[in-house]
Design an enzyme around this catalytic site. Structure first.
Site, PDB file in Angstrom:
ATOM      1  N   PHE A 132      14.727 -22.177 -28.452  1.00 24.32           N
ATOM      2  CA  PHE A 132      14.042 -23.093 -29.367  1.00 24.32           C
ATOM      3  C   PHE A 132      13.625 -24.326 -28.594  1.00 24.32           C
ATOM      4  O   PHE A 132      14.447 -24.970 -27.941  1.00 24.32           O
ATOM      5  CB  PHE A 132      14.929 -23.500 -30.551  1.00 24.32           C
ATOM      6  CG  PHE A 132      14.194 -24.400 -31.510  1.00 24.32           C
ATOM      7  CD1 PHE A 132      13.292 -23.879 -32.423  1.00 24.32           C
ATOM      8  CD2 PHE A 132      14.362 -25.786 -31.472  1.00 24.32           C
ATOM      9  CE1 PHE A 132      12.570 -24.704 -33.284  1.00 24.32           C
ATOM     10  CE2 PHE A 132      13.658 -26.622 -32.329  1.00 24.32           C
ATOM     11  CZ  PHE A 132      12.754 -26.077 -33.241  1.00 24.32           C
ATOM     12  N   ASP A 183      15.950 -27.657 -20.962  1.00 25.77           N
ATOM     13  CA  ASP A 183      15.854 -28.317 -22.262  1.00 25.77           C
ATOM     14  C   ASP A 183      17.269 -28.695 -22.683  1.00 25.77           C
ATOM     15  O   ASP A 183      18.049 -27.847 -23.138  1.00 25.77           O
ATOM     16  CB  ASP A 183      15.204 -27.356 -23.272  1.00 25.77           C
ATOM     17  CG  ASP A 183      15.103 -27.952 -24.669  1.00 25.77           C
ATOM     18  OD1 ASP A 183      15.810 -28.939 -24.949  1.00 25.77           O
ATOM     19  OD2 ASP A 183      14.333 -27.415 -25.489  1.00 25.77           O
ATOM     20  N   LYS A 214      17.317 -35.879 -29.359  1.00 22.36           N
ATOM     21  CA  LYS A 214      18.399 -35.848 -30.342  1.00 22.36           C
ATOM     22  C   LYS A 214      19.400 -37.011 -30.242  1.00 22.36           C
ATOM     23  O   LYS A 214      19.175 -38.042 -30.846  1.00 22.36           O
ATOM     24  CB  LYS A 214      19.092 -34.481 -30.315  1.00 22.36           C
ATOM     25  CG  LYS A 214      18.190 -33.391 -30.917  1.00 22.36           C
ATOM     26  CD  LYS A 214      18.956 -32.220 -31.470  1.00 22.36           C
ATOM     27  CE  LYS A 214      18.107 -31.391 -32.403  1.00 22.36           C
ATOM     28  NZ  LYS A 214      17.367 -30.306 -31.766  1.00 22.36           N
TER      29      LYS A 214
HETATM   30  C1  LIG Z   1      16.004 -29.928 -31.707  1.00 25.36           C
HETATM   31  C2  LIG Z   1      15.526 -29.279 -30.465  1.00 25.36           C
HETATM   32  C3  LIG Z   1      14.194 -29.413 -30.044  1.00 25.36           C
HETATM   33  C4  LIG Z   1      13.137 -30.112 -30.858  1.00 25.36           C
HETATM   34  O1  LIG Z   1      13.401 -31.459 -31.032  1.00 25.36           O
HETATM   35  P1  LIG Z   1      12.551 -32.303 -32.129  1.00 25.36           P
HETATM   36  O2  LIG Z   1      13.037 -33.713 -31.933  1.00 25.36           O
HETATM   37  O3  LIG Z   1      12.893 -31.732 -33.465  1.00 25.36           O
HETATM   38  O4  LIG Z   1      11.120 -32.139 -31.807  1.00 25.36           O
HETATM   39  C5  LIG Z   1      13.846 -28.822 -28.836  1.00 25.36           C
HETATM   40  N1  LIG Z   1      14.736 -28.144 -28.099  1.00 25.36           N
HETATM   41  C6  LIG Z   1      16.020 -27.988 -28.481  1.00 25.36           C
HETATM   42  C7  LIG Z   1      16.971 -27.242 -27.602  1.00 25.36           C
HETATM   43  C8  LIG Z   1      16.456 -28.545 -29.679  1.00 25.36           C
HETATM   44  O5  LIG Z   1      17.717 -28.358 -30.075  1.00 25.36           O
END
Ligand SMILES: *Cc1c(COP(=O)(O)O)cnc(C)c1O
Length: 392
Positions: free
Chosen positions: A128, A215, A244
């Site tokens: 994701f 990420d 986050k």
């Molecule tokens: C939450 C998340 C995102 C997206 O972040 P947003 O601030 O909602 O755009 C991308 N990568 C990972 C691994 C995430 O947990």
């Protein structure tokens, strides 16, 4: 009453009014134990005094000037992030998806600098990376992509935790310039790869001149027991994205780069009006100071071990519990059947949890959770799982 907010979220029938530490209170003044932290955002818990103070002070001084000018607090935050991560420089934005967008643009520009006119990035199944067009195209979840074709091109998908699958893709495609992956997959089901997986990805990136792009949007800011999860592997990526928990609820994202990757995005190549604004940066500076002052990163590793040992002790005999796994305070309890219903049942017991990938209960408690609250979490959720699976 009908809502005039676009119905993009399936919301639970509850509204919170205030919070303190691990606790949230709803509009009827009922108290809930928050074991999700707004999905790994409020790592310092709710209403942390250091963040409150930083946001109040900064908002009374200066909220925004624009990146046309120097921003001292942005420079200070960059210094701190570089010192804590081992990376070389940072681009600031306002969300996780935007941080990954910066990484994807960086990788493409890196490819063009090598003379590759149609560069591709290896991405993972069950990943994701966000909801913008490029990041949903990179995401390994058909539900996220459904209805949004044509997707952004230039992503090659392989199985997670499978070095052979990467080698195979590299053998088949001559235009690969980067690998983008999560050190632990969050939305995909709390998937923890083999201990040496990231090291082997690093080696492949080195031998093929690829950018290793991690990420760390969910795994970062102490969540797994290190400031960034790659620090468990004693390696450095070329690019690393954060968001986050970086602002503990104040929106901020960051794309960190190192070595050759640090020189790719030059003046005019990328930008953001709000990115690195004084308010968000002062909140993030308060977060970083608090992590150190309260020794929260080391303790996240210990607390995660305690919580998982507690669940294993109580649930080991439950034949419907397939697996209990964790990296620090990123915890997954996998059942043998879909269990999304548990979220509502937990709510009835004043407990906030999440279910991801249909069958995995995901816990992301605040790093400030204490021993008594840990006991309450483990007791309450174990009892719920036993009741739900008919094992009590
Ligand atoms: C939450 C998340 C995102 C997206 O972040 P947003 O601030 O909602 O755009 C991308 N990568 C990972 C691994 C995430 O947990």
């Amino acid at each position: 009453m009908t809502s005039h907010v676009m119905p993009t979220y399936q919301r639970l029938p509850i509204t919170f009014d205030r919070g303190e530490g691990v606790w949230l209170w709803d509009e009827n003044n009922t108290r809930y134990l928050d074991a999700l932290s707004g999905i790994a955002v409020c790592n310092l818990g709710h209403a942390h005094p250091a963040v409150h103070k930083a946001v109040c002070e900064q908002s009374g001084k200066l909220l925004h000037t624009s990146n046309i000018y120097g921003i001292a607090v942005q420079e200070r935050l960059a210094d701190r992030l570089i010192a804590k991560s081992g990376m070389d420089n940072v681009f600031f934005c306002n969300s996780g998806a935007e941080a990954n967008e910066a990484a994807i643009k960086l990788a493409r520009k890196y490819g063009h600098s090598l003379g590759i006119s149609c560069p591709a990035i290896i991405v993972m199944e069950k990943s994701f990376h966000g909801r913008t067009l490029a990041t949903l195209s990179a995401t390994g979840n058909a539900k996220v992509q459904q209805g949004f074709a044509p997707l952004v091109e230039g992503f090659i998908r392989v199985a997670y935790n499978d070095v052979g699958a990467i080698e195979q893709a590299l053998a088949q495609h001559g235009n690969i310039v980067a690998i983008l992956l999560e050190p632990v997959q969050g939305e995909g089901g709390v998937n923890i790869p083999d201990a040496d997986y990231l090291n082997r990805v690093r080696e492949l990136c080195d031998s093929h001149q690829l950018l290793m792009m991690l990420d760390e949007i969910q795994t970062g800011v102490g969540r797994t027991g290190k400031f960034l999860a790659f620090q468990h592997n004693l390696i450095l990526p070329d690019v690393c994205t954060m968001a986050k928990a970086l602002g503990n609820g104040v929106p901020i994202g960051a794309c960190l780069a190192r070595g050759k990757a640090a020189g790719i995005l030059t003046a005019g190549a990328h930008g953001s009006t709000f990115g690195g604004n004084p308010l968000a940066c002062s909140a993030a500076l308060a977060v970083l100071s608090t992590l150190d002052e309260e020794n929260l990163i080391e303790s996240a590793a210990q607390k995660g071990d305690v919580i998982c040992a507690g669940f294993i002790a109580r649930l080991a005999d439950n034949k419907h519990v397939v697996d209990i796994r964790h990296k620090g305070l990123m915890i997954g309890i996998e059942l043998d059947a879909p269990c999304a219903e548990l979220v509502k049942l937990a709510l009835q017991r004043q407990l906030l949890i999440n279910v991801t990938n249909d069958t995995t209960i995901r816990l992301l408690p605040p790093l400030i959770i204490d021993g008594q609250q840990i006991t309450q979490l483990v007791d309450s959720l174990s009892a719920l799982i036993q009741d739900y699976t008919g094992q009590s």
